[in-house]
Design a protein around this motif. Sequence first.
Motif, PDB file in Angstrom:
ATOM      1  N   LYS A  60       6.235 -21.573 -69.980  1.00  0.00           N
ATOM      2  CA  LYS A  60       4.906 -21.171 -70.410  1.00  0.00           C
ATOM      3  C   LYS A  60       4.191 -20.512 -69.232  1.00  0.00           C
ATOM      4  O   LYS A  60       4.220 -21.028 -68.116  1.00  0.00           O
ATOM      5  CB  LYS A  60       4.102 -22.381 -70.898  1.00  0.00           C
ATOM      6  CG  LYS A  60       4.669 -23.040 -72.150  1.00  0.00           C
ATOM      7  CD  LYS A  60       3.804 -24.207 -72.598  1.00  0.00           C
ATOM      8  CE  LYS A  60       4.366 -24.848 -73.856  1.00  0.00           C
ATOM      9  NZ  LYS A  60       3.527 -25.985 -74.315  1.00  0.00           N
ATOM     10  N   VAL A  61       3.578 -19.379 -69.503  1.00  0.00           N
ATOM     11  CA  VAL A  61       2.904 -18.609 -68.454  1.00  0.00           C
ATOM     12  C   VAL A  61       1.459 -18.363 -68.863  1.00  0.00           C
ATOM     13  O   VAL A  61       1.187 -17.957 -70.002  1.00  0.00           O
ATOM     14  CB  VAL A  61       3.612 -17.256 -68.223  1.00  0.00           C
ATOM     15  CG1 VAL A  61       2.851 -16.423 -67.199  1.00  0.00           C
ATOM     16  CG2 VAL A  61       5.053 -17.470 -67.779  1.00  0.00           C
ATOM     17  N   TRP A  62       0.546 -18.627 -67.937  1.00  0.00           N
ATOM     18  CA  TRP A  62      -0.875 -18.335 -68.149  1.00  0.00           C
ATOM     19  C   TRP A  62      -1.333 -17.386 -67.048  1.00  0.00           C
ATOM     20  O   TRP A  62      -1.103 -17.635 -65.861  1.00  0.00           O
ATOM     21  CB  TRP A  62      -1.711 -19.606 -68.104  1.00  0.00           C
ATOM     22  CG  TRP A  62      -1.371 -20.599 -69.164  1.00  0.00           C
ATOM     23  CD1 TRP A  62      -1.855 -20.648 -70.451  1.00  0.00           C
ATOM     24  CD2 TRP A  62      -0.469 -21.709 -69.050  1.00  0.00           C
ATOM     25  NE1 TRP A  62      -1.310 -21.709 -71.122  1.00  0.00           N
ATOM     26  CE2 TRP A  62      -0.458 -22.390 -70.298  1.00  0.00           C
ATOM     27  CE3 TRP A  62       0.333 -22.203 -68.017  1.00  0.00           C
ATOM     28  CZ2 TRP A  62       0.312 -23.508 -70.529  1.00  0.00           C
ATOM     29  CZ3 TRP A  62       1.121 -23.318 -68.245  1.00  0.00           C
ATOM     30  CH2 TRP A  62       1.103 -23.967 -69.480  1.00  0.00           C
ATOM     31  N   ILE A  63      -1.974 -16.312 -67.443  1.00  0.00           N
ATOM     32  CA  ILE A  63      -2.483 -15.314 -66.501  1.00  0.00           C
ATOM     33  C   ILE A  63      -3.957 -15.093 -66.795  1.00  0.00           C
ATOM     34  O   ILE A  63      -4.360 -14.957 -67.946  1.00  0.00           O
ATOM     35  CB  ILE A  63      -1.717 -13.979 -66.644  1.00  0.00           C
ATOM     36  CG1 ILE A  63      -0.217 -14.191 -66.372  1.00  0.00           C
ATOM     37  CG2 ILE A  63      -2.285 -12.913 -65.708  1.00  0.00           C
ATOM     38  CD1 ILE A  63       0.634 -12.970 -66.668  1.00  0.00           C
ATOM     39  N   ASP A  64      -4.774 -15.055 -65.730  1.00  0.00           N
ATOM     40  CA  ASP A  64      -6.202 -14.811 -65.907  1.00  0.00           C
ATOM     41  C   ASP A  64      -6.694 -13.872 -64.813  1.00  0.00           C
ATOM     42  O   ASP A  64      -6.085 -13.773 -63.737  1.00  0.00           O
ATOM     43  CB  ASP A  64      -6.985 -16.126 -65.866  1.00  0.00           C
ATOM     44  CG  ASP A  64      -8.305 -16.032 -66.646  1.00  0.00           C
ATOM     45  OD1 ASP A  64      -8.586 -14.958 -67.222  1.00  0.00           O
ATOM     46  OD2 ASP A  64      -9.054 -17.026 -66.680  1.00  0.00           O
ATOM     47  N   GLN A  65      -7.797 -13.200 -65.097  1.00  0.00           N
ATOM     48  CA  GLN A  65      -8.421 -12.272 -64.154  1.00  0.00           C
ATOM     49  C   GLN A  65      -7.426 -11.237 -63.644  1.00  0.00           C
ATOM     50  O   GLN A  65      -7.309 -10.994 -62.447  1.00  0.00           O
ATOM     51  CB  GLN A  65      -9.082 -13.036 -63.004  1.00  0.00           C
ATOM     52  CG  GLN A  65     -10.206 -13.954 -63.421  1.00  0.00           C
ATOM     53  CD  GLN A  65     -11.317 -13.203 -64.156  1.00  0.00           C
ATOM     54  OE1 GLN A  65     -11.767 -12.141 -63.712  1.00  0.00           O
ATOM     55  NE2 GLN A  65     -11.748 -13.736 -65.294  1.00  0.00           N
ATOM     56  N   PHE A  66      -6.684 -10.645 -64.568  1.00  0.00           N
ATOM     57  CA  PHE A  66      -5.741  -9.569 -64.273  1.00  0.00           C
ATOM     58  C   PHE A  66      -4.645  -9.986 -63.290  1.00  0.00           C
ATOM     59  O   PHE A  66      -4.025  -9.147 -62.654  1.00  0.00           O
ATOM     60  CB  PHE A  66      -6.485  -8.337 -63.740  1.00  0.00           C
ATOM     61  CG  PHE A  66      -7.498  -7.789 -64.711  1.00  0.00           C
ATOM     62  CD1 PHE A  66      -7.110  -6.928 -65.727  1.00  0.00           C
ATOM     63  CD2 PHE A  66      -8.833  -8.145 -64.614  1.00  0.00           C
ATOM     64  CE1 PHE A  66      -8.042  -6.429 -66.637  1.00  0.00           C
ATOM     65  CE2 PHE A  66      -9.767  -7.658 -65.515  1.00  0.00           C
ATOM     66  CZ  PHE A  66      -9.372  -6.795 -66.532  1.00  0.00           C
ATOM     67  N   GLY A  67      -4.399 -11.275 -63.170  1.00  0.00           N
ATOM     68  CA  GLY A  67      -3.322 -11.749 -62.308  1.00  0.00           C
ATOM     69  C   GLY A  67      -3.776 -12.470 -61.065  1.00  0.00           C
ATOM     70  O   GLY A  67      -2.956 -12.934 -60.277  1.00  0.00           O
ATOM     71  N   GLU A  68      -5.099 -12.605 -60.858  1.00  0.00           N
ATOM     72  CA  GLU A  68      -5.560 -13.342 -59.683  1.00  0.00           C
ATOM     73  C   GLU A  68      -5.235 -14.827 -59.803  1.00  0.00           C
ATOM     74  O   GLU A  68      -5.044 -15.508 -58.799  1.00  0.00           O
ATOM     75  CB  GLU A  68      -7.066 -13.140 -59.480  1.00  0.00           C
ATOM     76  CG  GLU A  68      -7.425 -11.751 -59.000  1.00  0.00           C
ATOM     77  CD  GLU A  68      -8.872 -11.656 -58.545  1.00  0.00           C
ATOM     78  OE1 GLU A  68      -9.368 -12.643 -57.970  1.00  0.00           O
ATOM     79  OE2 GLU A  68      -9.493 -10.615 -58.768  1.00  0.00           O
TER      80      GLU A  68
END
Length: 220
Positions: A60-68
């Motif tokens: 499972k992958v979570w990405i936020d703020q364009f990858g920050e």
Amino acid sequence: MHMKNVAALSLTLLILAVATTGCSNKAGTNGTTAYGFRSAAIEFSQVTKSFGTIKSISKKVWIDQFGESIAIQCCTQTNYSPLGYNTNSEICTLDIIRDNTIYKIDLSKKKGVSAHFPCKENSNTTYSLLPIYTDYTIKQNDGTFLRYDTLINLPCRVYTVWDNTVWVYKGIALKTESVVLGERVVETATSFCENCTIDSTVFRVPTGIALQKSLTAITQ
């Protein structure tokens, strides 16, 4: 520009990498950018079979703020059946990058290491737990465009990069085909939620984890 996929590094290389240079995944120089979406929640699956061993990996992958901020939870279930005897094991890990800090956690052992990397302005180095595939980074790594394709109803560009075949959507590989020790390995996204709201708790170190800034803490 150097793109460092720290999730694939050993602990020693991880610490060496973050001790050098680089900033979080903001838009950079030389045509580099972050992912082409603000946030995403993605699920991947992978199954390999070799010499009586079946290995199933769910990620499972979570990405936020364009990858920050990125968090990757990976659980590997292994079924080994030598001479009719079945042996099962499961290992779960959690990797987090946020606030210029990388965390690598073994959830099964409840141990982890962390490393802070200083942010230098105008740096050409991007640190990420996942490769960021842009036209620039693909070219810099001798990638080759193959064709257009669709995966889980998303338009992808298919490239060969680092001897892998990758299906890229807005900077992230939704499918990767590679050969490891002579075995074909395929990792495929099974779901993708784009620009959804990500619970900030997924980027926090879980309670009960013995966290150290040590090279050997998680390997012992």
